[in-house]
Write an enzyme that holds these catalytic residues in place. Structure first.
Site, PDB file in Angstrom:
ATOM      1  N   SER A 109      55.527  75.387  16.716  1.00  0.00           N
ATOM      2  CA  SER A 109      56.296  74.905  18.141  1.00  0.00           C
ATOM      3  C   SER A 109      56.908  73.680  18.112  1.00  0.00           C
ATOM      4  O   SER A 109      56.632  72.904  17.556  1.00  0.00           O
ATOM      5  CB  SER A 109      54.971  74.647  18.998  1.00  0.00           C
ATOM      6  OG  SER A 109      55.143  74.603  20.272  1.00  0.00           O
ATOM      7  N   GLY A 110      57.965  73.880  18.812  1.00  0.00           N
ATOM      8  CA  GLY A 110      59.140  72.781  18.902  1.00  0.00           C
ATOM      9  C   GLY A 110      59.886  72.601  17.921  1.00  0.00           C
ATOM     10  O   GLY A 110      60.793  71.751  17.869  1.00  0.00           O
ATOM     11  N   THR A 142      63.581  78.948  19.612  1.00  0.00           N
ATOM     12  CA  THR A 142      64.300  79.743  20.384  1.00  0.00           C
ATOM     13  C   THR A 142      65.713  78.971  20.560  1.00  0.00           C
ATOM     14  O   THR A 142      66.549  80.145  20.967  1.00  0.00           O
ATOM     15  CB  THR A 142      63.568  79.411  21.859  1.00  0.00           C
ATOM     16  OG1 THR A 142      62.291  79.803  21.690  1.00  0.00           O
ATOM     17  CG2 THR A 142      64.342  79.768  22.875  1.00  0.00           C
ATOM     18  N   ASN A 151      56.241  70.673  22.857  1.00  0.00           N
ATOM     19  CA  ASN A 151      57.419  71.218  23.019  1.00  0.00           C
ATOM     20  C   ASN A 151      57.654  71.422  24.683  1.00  0.00           C
ATOM     21  O   ASN A 151      56.813  71.868  25.294  1.00  0.00           O
ATOM     22  CB  ASN A 151      57.746  72.659  22.415  1.00  0.00           C
ATOM     23  CG  ASN A 151      59.278  72.931  22.790  1.00  0.00           C
ATOM     24  OD1 ASN A 151      60.111  72.501  23.314  1.00  0.00           O
ATOM     25  ND2 ASN A 151      59.734  74.277  22.281  1.00  0.00           N
ATOM     26  N   SER A 166      58.275  75.135  25.575  1.00  0.00           N
ATOM     27  CA  SER A 166      57.523  76.149  24.690  1.00  0.00           C
ATOM     28  C   SER A 166      57.685  77.463  25.108  1.00  0.00           C
ATOM     29  O   SER A 166      57.280  77.960  26.247  1.00  0.00           O
ATOM     30  CB  SER A 166      56.334  75.426  24.196  1.00  0.00           C
ATOM     31  OG  SER A 166      55.710  76.365  23.403  1.00  0.00           O
ATOM     32  N   SER A 167      57.836  78.522  24.147  1.00  0.00           N
ATOM     33  CA  SER A 167      57.913  79.821  24.200  1.00  0.00           C
ATOM     34  C   SER A 167      56.291  80.274  24.325  1.00  0.00           C
ATOM     35  O   SER A 167      55.588  80.242  23.422  1.00  0.00           O
ATOM     36  CB  SER A 167      58.443  80.630  23.517  1.00  0.00           C
ATOM     37  OG  SER A 167      59.901  80.109  23.093  1.00  0.00           O
ATOM     38  N   GLY A 216      55.581  79.789  17.411  1.00  0.00           N
ATOM     39  CA  GLY A 216      55.170  79.075  16.183  1.00  0.00           C
ATOM     40  C   GLY A 216      53.959  78.824  15.620  1.00  0.00           C
ATOM     41  O   GLY A 216      52.956  78.818  16.620  1.00  0.00           O
ATOM     42  N   GLU A 225      50.258  77.371  15.344  1.00  0.00           N
ATOM     43  CA  GLU A 225      50.005  76.445  16.313  1.00  0.00           C
ATOM     44  C   GLU A 225      48.609  75.902  15.601  1.00  0.00           C
ATOM     45  O   GLU A 225      47.745  76.588  15.536  1.00  0.00           O
ATOM     46  CB  GLU A 225      49.834  76.820  17.716  1.00  0.00           C
ATOM     47  CG  GLU A 225      51.104  76.861  18.476  1.00  0.00           C
ATOM     48  CD  GLU A 225      50.738  77.350  19.848  1.00  0.00           C
ATOM     49  OE1 GLU A 225      51.735  77.375  20.466  1.00  0.00           O
ATOM     50  OE2 GLU A 225      49.919  77.952  20.225  1.00  0.00           O
TER      51      GLU A 225
HETATM   52  N1  LIG Z   1      70.006  73.062  17.257  1.00  0.00           N
HETATM   53  C1  LIG Z   1      69.552  72.181  17.963  1.00  0.00           C
HETATM   54  N2  LIG Z   1      70.299  71.212  18.712  1.00  0.00           N
HETATM   55  C2  LIG Z   1      69.708  70.363  19.773  1.00  0.00           C
HETATM   56  N3  LIG Z   1      68.551  70.347  20.197  1.00  0.00           N
HETATM   57  C3  LIG Z   1      67.605  71.471  19.461  1.00  0.00           C
HETATM   58  C4  LIG Z   1      67.955  72.037  18.559  1.00  0.00           C
HETATM   59  N4  LIG Z   1      67.142  73.126  18.366  1.00  0.00           N
HETATM   60  C5  LIG Z   1      66.167  72.696  19.169  1.00  0.00           C
HETATM   61  N5  LIG Z   1      66.278  71.539  19.720  1.00  0.00           N
HETATM   62  C6  LIG Z   1      65.478  70.752  20.798  1.00  0.00           C
HETATM   63  O1  LIG Z   1      64.258  71.098  20.543  1.00  0.00           O
HETATM   64  C7  LIG Z   1      63.570  71.652  21.670  1.00  0.00           C
HETATM   65  C8  LIG Z   1      62.476  72.523  21.140  1.00  0.00           C
HETATM   66  O2  LIG Z   1      63.036  73.696  20.792  1.00  0.00           O
HETATM   67  P1  LIG Z   1      62.597  75.328  20.739  1.00  0.00           P
HETATM   68  O3  LIG Z   1      62.177  75.644  22.216  1.00  0.00           O
HETATM   69  O4  LIG Z   1      63.710  76.140  20.305  1.00  0.00           O
HETATM   70  O5  LIG Z   1      61.373  75.394  19.962  1.00  0.00           O
HETATM   71  P2  LIG Z   1      60.543  76.529  19.444  1.00  0.00           P
HETATM   72  O6  LIG Z   1      60.501  76.587  17.898  1.00  0.00           O
HETATM   73  O7  LIG Z   1      61.125  77.758  20.039  1.00  0.00           O
HETATM   74  O8  LIG Z   1      59.267  76.192  19.873  1.00  0.00           O
HETATM   75  P3  LIG Z   1      57.977  77.114  20.576  1.00  0.00           P
HETATM   76  O9  LIG Z   1      57.466  77.744  19.474  1.00  0.00           O
HETATM   77  O10 LIG Z   1      56.978  76.266  21.329  1.00  0.00           O
HETATM   78  O11 LIG Z   1      58.834  78.140  21.526  1.00  0.00           O
HETATM   79  C9  LIG Z   1      64.464  72.365  22.369  1.00  0.00           C
HETATM   80  O12 LIG Z   1      64.126  72.163  23.604  1.00  0.00           O
HETATM   81  C10 LIG Z   1      65.712  71.261  22.254  1.00  0.00           C
HETATM   82  O13 LIG Z   1      65.548  70.314  23.078  1.00  0.00           O
HETATM   83 MG   LIG Z   2      60.477  78.829  21.556  1.00  0.00          MG
END
Ligand SMILES: Nc1ncnc2c1ncn2[C@@H]1O[C@H](COP(=O)(O)OP(=O)(O)OP(=O)(O)O)[C@@H](O)[C@H]1O
Ligand SMILES: [Mg+2]
Length: 1108
Positions: free
Chosen positions: A107-108, A112, A157, A160-161, A387, A389
């Site tokens: 997660s984070g 996404t 996050n 977070s999705s 992700g 957790e």
């Molecule tokens: N390539 C990137 N460039 C800039 N910031 C990023 C990038 N990837 C992620 N982030 C930052 O990290 C944060 C978390 O990313 P994201 O929501 O994609 O995580 P996730 O893996 O989908 O988590 P979860 O499993 O909780 O959904 C985003 O809100 C953003 O601020």
């Molecule tokens: Mg996500």
């Protein structure tokens, strides 16, 4: 020229971990950190992309970057998510292979974001067009909608999705997107009613309260204040960097683009509001007479408002919160609910309402974005699932999420190995087995149909009798205790009996990504996912179309006594379908890594990354990739890159690329065991070999650069020298030419001077000679003349002398003869006879003269100038007098034949001659023209009948004249009428009278001396006609007009004689101005016509063609 680049160019650390040397966990982490510190967040393991979350926006997603990676080979540029997206898109488009992009990480970690980057890249590079753009826009805009309803802030996050998402994007044969299908997996609905400390509910609740207008909130019966709602945790309601109000507008806009109707959006918001209201319903106990406690609603206001929103009858819902009806075998038993049960029922309703709403949203979006065409599609799936957790307190949701991640890891292992294996087979390379951790055993622990944890849970839920979470744990302890990845305090595995980190109510699973402790509390309930039938029926009764759709089981007509499938069962089934789906596609992996726990940029927490590298199995991934061959490359790019290392292949290899590579490797003496030749690629076993090649290439490039520099410098100097030389020749040539020119001019002028002196001298000499010669000739002539003169005078004197002598002789002779005759005849004549003879002779002569004159008389025409010649000189006087008398007589005769009219005409002609003869050049041409007077036959011509009748006097002259415009000198045709009393000017077409000038107002007429027909009628100053000024007219019959005017003036008794002024310059009065009319002999450009031009206020110039 296209510049071939490679991943190996300008590398920071190692771009592809497969090339890491030596390969160890530490060097792996060091390389990641090194690259991360240099903003290189992407690194490859072969075709897998490792993505480090930078936690800040980097300038690496610009349209320029898209263009840079577009249609480039995967290893051609430095690692980037776009390279993977491009590779996947091109394989899909060009090789017709369905693709899936699997994004994993905790997660984070950025899953996404990565999925959105992939989608936006594909949208940017695929086809364009109105329809395609609409599809793209809808696919992209589905993200904000789903994120608003399915994402929440967690401690890990901020976005977070809280659901799993798999999106199939469908393309046509050209690679243009046609539509898509989204599948969602298990929304974490427990979040709706309760959020862990430091976390929030789903974004939409906060967005609605912050962003909706006052009006909307009023309609939804909501307050803007978060604290008014029990379901919204307050400690982290406001998240830094998240603008809920702006996001609400984005979501509304996205919903509109995706295709939601206005009333659908309203219904969705009503449901969201209803969930908030539901959370505010509170219960209180009320004792019944049988001693049990029954729940009652404390304050019915929220219930009432919620019922109004959803169109539910309040009493129905109130009852559903107080009673539970159980139906079994035709029997219906109603039991009252105590306060705890009522709260349970309320929360279950809220969770169901929200999760069903979420599923409905996904279905609705799918309806909008699904591909219209029924033809075969190519598909690119993008999987962004929650992700792995590990929380302090992990429950059923975490168990499910982690199970899903186990499955993904398994498919990763399977497919990576399979792909590697397949490539070796394809290329005809021998395959050696590699040891790696296979997590199939963990998947089996969870999903096995007989004794898997999920199967146990289902069994427990369906079992009759008392079922609690503890009984479930007991069951696990008996069934799974032996499993090496399962741990619990009560398991037979004695080593955990004293493990105090493992509470009694928990079990622990050793996942591929680490050990996770699950608390069993709530497992049974959550798996059952029970919603009391009374509640679903109450919902079905709602007068709200959306609510009715969401609770179809509430329809009394379709009462189903069978238990619905459990949550675990459903999830297992959908994960199974997903895995089967993924296996049919070509996988592309993005492994997301989170660099730190603080959501901060620039921080690389080594322990955290090390943990992720371990559980993601990245080292194993590298090893698998390197077990066979660390590096592979198609022959063409390989030869292109290293051909400079061998003289035979440099600069051009003319044979097949493979043979070129073979020659190259042989020449470089690379040991044969270090590489193998595949069908289309060379496989290099050890990174060392590759680096050896790279090092040689680098040295060679330096040498080549020196060589190129040397040749270039030589060429440049030579070119410059040649240029200088050429310039020098040109300059010298020009200078010589100039010097010679000067010298030539000097010699020429000197020669001219000498020549002129010589010629002068010669000429003077010649002149002197000629003069001398002339003087001689003149002298001779003079002498001759004098001589001849002397001779002539002498001769003349002689002749005169001779003539005098002869005359004297003749006179003497005559006198003597006369004397002789007189003496001889005196005797025959009387003394006076001489006079008579003389008279008789004269008489005879006269008679003869008159008789002769009679026969030679001239004609009677007065213009006949003939007259016979006189025969004798003495008749001269008589002859002239006779001629005069005859002419007068002849004229008289001629005049006597005239009628009165003819007489008047001749009088006029006479008068004209008196006025104009020898004064105006036009006059001679007018003499032969008869003065017709009425040229227009005005009285006969019906066209002028009106005009003619308007004349009270007889018209003496009617003609068309040109009236000269006083302002610009241009002419306009006018009818000119002259009567005894006035001059009238009338329009030529209509016959309308334009001006009428009484003759007494006319003082004079001016004309030029030349052959033009211009004449100015000058008017008496102060008269009525003179308001506009004098008239300047032009006519072919000028002589006649003026003569007639003059004659009328002469006969009129009441006024003075009209002045006729003949001059080439005269003044006319135009309104206030005195204008000089000047006649000039026309320049040739004026041709033969007379032109008139107003030069200025004072001058009007008339050019008259020069008369020959
Ligand atoms: N390539 C990137 N460039 C800039 N910031 C990023 C990038 N990837 C992620 N982030 C930052 O990290 C944060 C978390 O990313 P994201 O929501 O994609 O995580 P996730 O893996 O989908 O988590 P979860 O499993 O909780 O959904 C985003 O809100 C953003 O601020
Ligand atoms: Mg996500």
């Amino acid at each position: 020229m296209e510049v071939k680049t490679s991943l190996l160019d300008n590398m920071i650390g190692v771009g592809d971990m497969v090339l890491l040397e030596p390969l160890s966990e530490d060097s792996f982490l060091e390389n990641l950190k090194n690259r991360f510190d240099h903003n290189e967040i992407y690194t490859y393991i072969g075709s897998v992309v490792i993505s480090m979350n930078p936690y800040r926006s980097l300038p690496i997603y610009t349209p320029d970057k898209v263009e840079e990676y577009r249609n480039r080979n995967f290893y051609e540029l430095s690692p980037h998510i776009y390279a993977l997206a491009d590779e996947a898109y091109r394989s899909l488009r060009d090789q017709d292979k369905d693709q899936c992009i699997l994004i994993t990480g905790e997660s984070g970690a950025g899953k996404t974001e990565a999925s959105k980057l992939v989608m936006s890249y594909v949208a940017a590079v695929c086809g364009k067009g109105q329809e395609v753009n609409k599809v793209k826009e809808q696919l992209l805009q589905s993200n904000p909608v789903l994120e608003a309803f399915g994402n929440a802030k967690t401690v890990r996050n901020d976005n977070s999705s809280r659901f799993g998402k798999y999106m199939d994007i469908e393309f046509d044969f050209k690679g243009d997107p046609l539509g898509g299908v989204i599948s969602n997996y298990l929304l974490e609905k427990s979040r709706v009613v309760k959020q862990p400390r430091g976390e929030r509910n789903f974004h939409i609740f906060y967005q609605l309260l912050s962003g909706a207008s006052d009006d909307t909130l009023k309609k939804l019966k909501l307050h803007r204040d978060f604290s008014k709602y029990n379901y919204l945790s307050l400690d982290s309601a406001v998240v830094n960097g998240l603008d809920d109000a702006a996001n609400f507008r984005t979501v509304r806009n996205a919903m509109q683009i995706v295709g939601f109707m206005e009333d659908e959006v309203q219904s969705v918001l009503e449901l969201v509001a209803a969930v908030l209201k539901l959370g505010n319903i509170e219960f209180k106990p009320e004792s019944r007479c049988n001693g049990t406690d029954e729940s009652r609603i404390k304050d019915k206001n929220d219930l009432k408002e919620m019922c109004e929103l959803l169109g539910i009858e309040q009493s129905v819902l109130e009852r559903a919160f107080s009673y539970r009806t159980v139906e079994a075998k035709m029997e219906k038993v109603s039991t009252t609910l105590n306060v705890a049960q009522a709260y349970y029922a309320r929360d279950a309703l809220a969770k169901n309402l929200y999760s069903r709403l979420f599923s409905w949203l996904v279905t609705r979006i799918n309806e909008s974005i699904k591909a219209q065409a029924k033809t075969r599609h190519k598909v690119m799936g993008v999987l962004d699932i929650y992700g792995f957790e590990i929380f302090e307190d992990n429950s059923f949701e975490q168990f499910i999420i982690n199970y899903c991640n186990e499955k993904l890891q398994q498919i990763f292992i399977e497919l990576t190995l399979r792909e590697e294996q397949e490539e070796y087979v394809r290329e005809g390379i021998e395959w050696t087995n590699i040891e790696y951790f296979n997590n199939a055993i963990i998947c089996d622990l969870i999903e096995n149909n007989q004794n898997g944890i999920l199967a146990m849970l289902d069994e427990e839920c369906l079992r009759p009798g008392t079922v609690t979470d503890e009984t479930f744990l007991d069951k696990l302890n008996t069934v799974c205790a032996e499993h090496q990845h399962f741990e619990s305090r009560l398991s037979k595995n004695s080593k955990f009996l004293t493990d105090h980190s493992l509470p009694h109510s928990c079990f622990r699973i050793q996942h591929y990504a680490g050990k996770v402790l699950y608390r069993v509390e709530g497992f049974v309930d959550k798996n059952n996912d029970l919603l009391y039938r009374d509640l679903s029926q109450a919902m079905y009764k709602a007068n709200h179309s959306l609510i009715k759709q969401l609770f179809p089981e509430g329809n009394p007509a379709k009462v189903n006594l069978k238990r619905p499938p459990t949550a675990g069962f459903q999830f297992r089934a959908s994960v199974g379908t997903l895995m089967r789906n993924l296996q049919t596609k070509n996988p592309n992996y993005i492994r997301c890594i989170k660099p730190n726990d603080k959501k901060a940029s620039h921080i690389f927490t080594e322990s955290l990354v090390r943990h992720q590298v371990r559980y993601l199995g990245l080292m194993e991934n590298v090893r698998v990739r390197r077990a066979g061959y660390a590096f592979r490359q198609a022959y063409e790019p390989c030869l292109e890159r290293y051909k400079m290392l061998c003289k035979r292949t440099w600069p051009h290899w003319r044979g097949p690329a493979r043979e070129g590579v073979e020659v190259l490797m042989a020449d470089l003496q690379v040991p044969a065991e270090e590489f193998s030749y595949g069908r289309s690629k060379i496989f290099i076993r050890n990174p060392r070999t590759l680096f050896f090649l790279e090092e040689r290439r680098r040295q060679c490039l330096q040498d080549l650069a020196t060589l190129i520099q040397k040749i270039y410098r030589g060429w440049k100097c030579r070119s410059q020298f040649l240029l200088l030389k050429k310039s020098q020749i040109v300059v010298a040539a020009w200078y010589r030419r100039y010097a010679q020119q000067k010298k030539y001019q000097r010699i020429k002028s000197a020669t001219t001077v000498v020549q002129s002196y010589t010629r002068g001298w010669q000429a003077r000499k010649l002149l002197r000679d000629l003069k001398y010669q002339k003087r001689c000739e003149e002298a001779a002539t003079t002498i001759a003349a004098y001589w001849h003169g002397t001779q002539a005078r002498r001769e003349l004197r002689r002749l005169k002398e001779e003539a005098r002598r002869k005359h004297a002789v003749a006179v003497i002779w005559a006198y003597w003869q006369g004397l002789k005759v007189r003496r001889e005849y005196r005797k025959f004549f009387r003394a006076n006879a001489g006079k008579k003879i003389y008279d008789f002779t004269i008489q005879r002569i006269m008679q003869k003269y008159f008789l002769g004159l009679k026969s030679t008389m001239p004609s009677m025409s007065p213009i006949d100038k003939n007259w016979p010649a006189r025969p004798y000189l003495f008749l001269d006087g008589v002859h002239t007098e006779l001629r005069r008398i005859f002419h007068l007589w002849r004229c008289k005769k001629y005049r006597s034949q005239f009628t009165e009219e003819k007489k008047a005409v001749y009088e006029e002609k006479l008068e004209a001659s008196e006025i104009f003869k020898d004064k105006k050049a036009l006059y001679p041409s007018s003499v032969s023209q008869p003065f017709k007077g009425d040229y227009l036959e005005i009285s006969k011509n019906p066209k002028y009948q009106k005009l003619s009748s308007a004349m009270d006097e007889k018209v003496l002259l009617a003609d068309v004249v040109n009236k000269i415009n006083r302002a610009n000198g241009k002419g306009t045709a006018r009818i000119f009428l002259l009567t005894k009393k006035s001059v009238v000017l009338a329009d030529q077409k209509t016959g309308q009278v334009k001006a009428s000038v009484p003759l007494p107002d006319l003082t004079s007429v001016s004309v030029s001396t030349q052959s033009d027909g211009f004449f100015a009628l000058k008017l008496k100053e102060g008269s009525a006609s003179a308001v506009k000024g004098d008239f300047l007219l032009s006519s072919e019959h000028l002589i006649e007009i003026i003569t007639k005017l003059h004659r009328i003036g002469a006969t009129a008794a009441d006024r003075e004689q009209l002045n006729i002024d003949i001059s080439d310059e005269f003044l006319v009065q135009f309104k206030q101005d005195k204008v000089c009319v000047k006649f000039i002999q026309g320049a040739p450009k004026n041709g033969n016509s007379v032109s008139c031009k107003r030069k200025n206020n004072r001058l009007l110039e008339v050019s008259v063609p020069t008369t020959a």
